[in-house]
Design a protein around this motif. Sequence first.
Motif, PDB file in Angstrom:
ATOM      1  N   TYR A  41       0.739  -1.224  -0.066  1.00 28.22           N
ATOM      2  CA  TYR A  41       0.032  -0.062  -0.049  1.00 28.22           C
ATOM      3  C   TYR A  41       0.783   1.295  -0.096  1.00 28.22           C
ATOM      4  O   TYR A  41       0.567   2.614  -0.486  1.00 28.22           O
ATOM      5  CB  TYR A  41      -1.054   0.035   1.212  1.00 28.22           C
ATOM      6  CG  TYR A  41      -0.255  -0.092   2.542  1.00 28.22           C
ATOM      7  CD1 TYR A  41       0.215   0.833   3.184  1.00 28.22           C
ATOM      8  CD2 TYR A  41      -0.176  -1.448   3.427  1.00 28.22           C
ATOM      9  CE1 TYR A  41       0.621   0.820   4.447  1.00 28.22           C
ATOM     10  CE2 TYR A  41       0.000  -1.362   4.512  1.00 28.22           C
ATOM     11  CZ  TYR A  41       0.716  -0.384   5.185  1.00 28.22           C
ATOM     12  OH  TYR A  41       1.233  -0.675   6.420  1.00 28.22           O
TER      13      TYR A  41
ATOM     14  N   ALA B  46       2.093   1.672  -3.588  1.00 24.74           N
ATOM     15  CA  ALA B  46       0.828   2.100  -4.593  1.00 24.74           C
ATOM     16  C   ALA B  46       0.521   3.596  -4.163  1.00 24.74           C
ATOM     17  O   ALA B  46       0.335   4.216  -5.127  1.00 24.74           O
ATOM     18  CB  ALA B  46      -0.118   1.073  -3.895  1.00 24.74           C
TER      19      ALA B  46
ATOM     20  N   ARG C 248       1.033  -1.910 -10.120  1.00 20.92           N
ATOM     21  CA  ARG C 248       0.775  -0.997 -10.844  1.00 20.92           C
ATOM     22  C   ARG C 248      -0.556  -1.494 -11.712  1.00 20.92           C
ATOM     23  O   ARG C 248      -1.695  -0.662 -11.994  1.00 20.92           O
ATOM     24  CB  ARG C 248       1.645  -0.400 -12.136  1.00 20.92           C
ATOM     25  CG  ARG C 248       2.653   0.400 -11.453  1.00 20.92           C
ATOM     26  CD  ARG C 248       4.039   0.537 -12.489  1.00 20.92           C
ATOM     27  NE  ARG C 248       3.451   0.801 -13.702  1.00 20.92           N
ATOM     28  CZ  ARG C 248       4.150   0.696 -14.862  1.00 20.92           C
ATOM     29  NH1 ARG C 248       5.053  -0.241 -14.873  1.00 20.92           N
ATOM     30  NH2 ARG C 248       3.622   1.025 -15.997  1.00 20.92           N
TER      31      ARG C 248
ATOM     32  N   THR D 238      -3.786  -1.004  -9.509  1.00 21.25           N
ATOM     33  CA  THR D 238      -3.794   0.312  -8.679  1.00 21.25           C
ATOM     34  C   THR D 238      -4.076   1.447  -9.652  1.00 21.25           C
ATOM     35  O   THR D 238      -3.871   2.510  -9.354  1.00 21.25           O
ATOM     36  CB  THR D 238      -2.732   0.527  -7.783  1.00 21.25           C
ATOM     37  OG1 THR D 238      -1.417   0.468  -8.710  1.00 21.25           O
ATOM     38  CG2 THR D 238      -2.510  -0.392  -6.575  1.00 21.25           C
TER      39      THR D 238
ATOM     40  N   THR E 113      -2.257   2.565 -12.300  1.00 20.15           N
ATOM     41  CA  THR E 113      -1.164   3.632 -12.395  1.00 20.15           C
ATOM     42  C   THR E 113      -0.085   2.828 -13.640  1.00 20.15           C
ATOM     43  O   THR E 113       0.863   3.391 -13.782  1.00 20.15           O
ATOM     44  CB  THR E 113      -0.171   3.635 -11.335  1.00 20.15           C
ATOM     45  OG1 THR E 113       0.146   2.281 -10.567  1.00 20.15           O
ATOM     46  CG2 THR E 113      -0.841   4.431 -10.113  1.00 20.15           C
TER      47      THR E 113
END
Length: 441
Positions: A36, A39, A168, A171, A173
């Motif tokens: 986390y 992230a 990624r 999340t 991204t």
Amino acid sequence: MRTNDLIWKKREGQELTEEELHHLIAGYVKNEIEDYQVAAWAMAVFFQGMTAKEQAALTKVMIQSGEQLDLSPIEGLKVDKHSTGGVGDLTTLLLVPLLAAMGLKVAKMSGRGLGHTGGTIDKLESIPGFRVDLGREEFIQQVRRWNLALIGQTKEMVPADGKLYELRDVTATVESIPLIASSIMSKKIAAGADVIMLDVKVGNGAFMKSLAEGRKLAKAMVQIGNQLGRRTAAVLTSMDQPLGNMIGNALEVREAIELLQPKSVEQVTDDALLLTVELAARISYLAGQSASIEEGKEKALETLCTGCALQSFRQWIEAQGGVGAVVEDPDRYLPKAQNKEVIVSAQSGYVKSLQALPIGKAASLLGAGRILKGDAIDLAAGVIIYKRQGHKVEAGEPLAEIHYNDGQHRKEALQEIAKAYEIVEEPVPAPTALLLGEVML
């Protein structure tokens, strides 16, 4: 050094140092820093971006997370090329033997296909006996002897990239250009090449949809490569329609063999060949073998047209355990699908567009691609294109042909092909801009 301080610093748009990035990435690989937290940092990067210095530092610490291939036992400069992925992109199959025949040393590490884009490893494995699991010494000796070798990516190389990409992916991204650039360049640089040529695809069948985004990614990667001591350049090329006319693993090997046959310079008209010559010219120039790109192009055309690249292709196959006779008789040695079906045009007119993405999806649905990295693929499956953008077509004339063994997703594949073609009444010019731009810093 506290991880939450680094997250805050990036959130505020400040530049992280190499030491700070090493703390973050090395700690994450060792499971000392939580998912986390990384992230949160990745999302901060997504919104705030990174400086050129910061991107180079991130790439460096990612490289240091695993093994690096030392190519120093091979004399001279070692060259490599990377494509950001497309449909019918068989340039590696053409470019590697062409560069080797030109006297350049190609030490290449490639990956497998994922989604609608094909992987060079899968394509070559459609040749009976072809091995990509060469040991380090075997790899180096092959480059020394034949000027070329290609192996698959290993888990030990840049483990930070694999772990970071998985994060990624879940999340939102993935689309961060600094993170994409560092991901690609960390693997390229860890593979040991001195000269890196990047082919950044732009269009509906590419990851980068716009020229502006493609140029941004190309510039970021070139800056990283040059800052980390590699001679790096990039071209931006169109992927609005498939590059080649055959999409699928064995099919692309078949097309590569056809394109490498001896010919006159005037016969070098296929997009895949034209792009291959452009890439070879720029690599020759970057490596100091040619005084200019134009001189490199002349050398590449001569090597291609005389059949020397085809001879090099055969040597490459045999050196890695494959059946070299596939060059003379691809029908005998390449896998063939049990089922073939021609798709004809419902109307007369002109092909206004042939979208690469639906064609790539169709090939994948037929078995040529995979959704997850471990998925099995059908090496014989794929699509053959008969009509491209600008071509005139009569009602009932073939547009494309599908090859498959398992027809489970045949209907969906046909729907994708229908979606790919737009036919209009008025003549349409063929696209003239395959090469959209370049970045050479």
